[in-house]
Design a protein around this motif. Structure first.
Motif, PDB file in Angstrom:
ATOM      1  N   ASN A 106       0.824  -1.212   0.000  1.00 22.69           N
ATOM      2  CA  ASN A 106       0.000   0.000   0.000  1.00 22.69           C
ATOM      3  C   ASN A 106       0.860   1.265   0.000  1.00 22.69           C
ATOM      4  N   GLY A 107       1.946   1.238  -0.779  1.00 23.72           N
ATOM      5  CA  GLY A 107       2.794   2.417  -0.920  1.00 23.72           C
ATOM      6  C   GLY A 107       3.801   2.640   0.180  1.00 23.72           C
ATOM      7  N   ASN A 108       3.859   1.737   1.155  1.00 30.92           N
ATOM      8  CA  ASN A 108       4.788   1.870   2.278  1.00 30.92           C
ATOM      9  C   ASN A 108       5.829   0.751   2.258  1.00 30.92           C
ATOM     10  N   VAL A 109       7.049   1.071   2.690  1.00 34.87           N
ATOM     11  CA  VAL A 109       8.059   0.044   2.929  1.00 34.87           C
ATOM     12  C   VAL A 109       7.785  -0.554   4.303  1.00 34.87           C
ATOM     13  N   ILE A 110       7.541  -1.869   4.340  1.00 38.43           N
ATOM     14  CA  ILE A 110       7.259  -2.487   5.630  1.00 38.43           C
ATOM     15  C   ILE A 110       8.440  -3.312   6.141  1.00 38.43           C
ATOM     16  N   GLU A 111       9.425  -3.572   5.267  1.00 35.99           N
ATOM     17  CA  GLU A 111      10.638  -4.249   5.721  1.00 35.99           C
ATOM     18  C   GLU A 111      11.648  -4.257   4.583  1.00 35.99           C
ATOM     19  N   GLN A 112      12.928  -4.241   4.931  1.00 31.99           N
ATOM     20  CA  GLN A 112      13.997  -4.417   3.953  1.00 31.99           C
ATOM     21  C   GLN A 112      15.217  -4.965   4.666  1.00 31.99           C
ATOM     22  N   ASP A 113      15.829  -5.984   4.088  1.00 29.35           N
ATOM     23  CA  ASP A 113      17.001  -6.609   4.701  1.00 29.35           C
ATOM     24  C   ASP A 113      17.454  -7.750   3.788  1.00 29.35           C
ATOM     25  N   SER A 114      18.525  -8.431   4.202  1.00 24.25           N
ATOM     26  CA  SER A 114      18.936  -9.615   3.456  1.00 24.25           C
ATOM     27  C   SER A 114      17.854 -10.682   3.584  1.00 24.25           C
ATOM     28  N   VAL A 115      17.768 -11.567   2.600  1.00 20.48           N
ATOM     29  CA  VAL A 115      16.764 -12.634   2.634  1.00 20.48           C
ATOM     30  C   VAL A 115      16.937 -13.480   3.886  1.00 20.48           C
TER      31      VAL A 115
END
Length: 303
Positions: free
Chosen positions: A206-215
């Protein structure tokens, strides 16, 4: 801000007639193979179009290979290859002739036979219309490589492909990165395939980053206590499984499976109790294993 990754955004926002497609997105994709994942309508295509310089953002900043997408779009195009979700080929042409035509647009001298060899595409005298879907997708990747890019952005490269064709394309992406050092940013909603090829992922919803990291970090953070039980009749034992100590949640997932959240430190004891329950209900218990997938991680993130 000095952009450190192959693609970086800061407070990126985009609005379409009052609908917020991107809401202050902050992302940094490192070198390697990265995935931008999320359901349809999450904002992935809008994000990619901004990186490609096809859409000016309403607010915020974006950099690709260290260059500003607003002021340095020409420099970005010299370092960037792209595969759009829907590729329209001239079906009457042969792949080698088509790549020569693309190379003339780039004004670059490239050995098209060598390029076809790099992507393991042996087509003989076939015309493009006679190639399988997987082979056409590989040709589209070859097109993206014509300008010798440092980064290739792939928009839904695995959609509408069968299992064998998806593996062909996935293996090619891994090969190109490992052997040639090309970085990839893959926008997709097919999580099961992305987790096999990506080093890093970011989730949009919905247009927001909810997580980012290595797999690996994401799988460990969100799925370390997730398990799948394969049995002959899941509905028959699900209530009893829910009653086992240290089983936090259990639900039927398909014709032959239960998925559950359970205490990892007591998993051997839980498996013994499941086997006893199954035997008492004349249900066959086939396997019990950790369910550490990006799909499970995404479910946790959007609860």
């Amino acid at each position: 801000m000095e952009a450190g990754g192959v693609a970086v955004t800061e407070d990126l926002a985009q609005n379409f007639n009052g609908v917020e497609a991107l809401k202050g997105v902050n992302l940094e994709f490192p070198e390697g193979i990265s995935g931008l994942v999320g359901p349809n309508g999450a904002g992935k295509t809008t994000f990619v179009r901004i990186l490609l310089g096809l859409l000016p953002q309403d607010a915020g900043k974006a950099w690709v290979m260290g260059f500003d997408t607003t002021s340095d779009s020409l420099a970005i195009r010299r370092k960037l290859g792209v595969l759009h979700e829907k590729v329209a080929f001239p079906g009457f042409m042969k792949p080698r002739k088509y790549l020569q035509r693309v190379a003339s647009v780039y004004d670059t001298d490239i050995d098209c036979d060598e390029l076809l060899s790099r992507i393991d595409l042996e087509v003989g005298d076939k015309r493009i219309r006679d190639l399988s879907a997987g082979m056409q997708k590989k040709l589209a990747i070859a097109q993206a490589l014509v300008g010798n890019p440092e980064l290739v952005i792939l928009d839904e490269p695995l959609s509408n492909l069968d299992v064998a064709a998806r593996k062909l394309v996935s293996d090619l992406i891994i090969k190109l990165h490992n052997e040639e050092g090309i970085s990839f940013l893959i926008s997709s909603h097919i999580l099961s395939d992305l987790e096999k090829v990506c080093h890093y992922v970011a989730f949009l919803d919905n247009g927001n980053v909810i997580e980012q990291d290595s797999v690996q970090n994401i799988l460990q953070r969100y799925t370390a206590d997730h398990y799948r039980l394969v049995v002959s009749d899941p509905p028959r034992i699900v209530e009893q499984v829910r009653g086992i100590s240290d089983v936090e949640h259990a639900e039927v997932a398909g014709a032959n499976s239960l998925v559950m959240i359970a205490a990892a430190e007591r998993i051997d004891g839980i498996w013994e109790e499941i086997q006893d329950i199954s035997k008492s209900q004349s249900v066959q218990a086939f396997s019990f294993h950790r369910e550490n997938t990006l799909e499970e991680a995404f479910k946790e993130l959007v609860k």
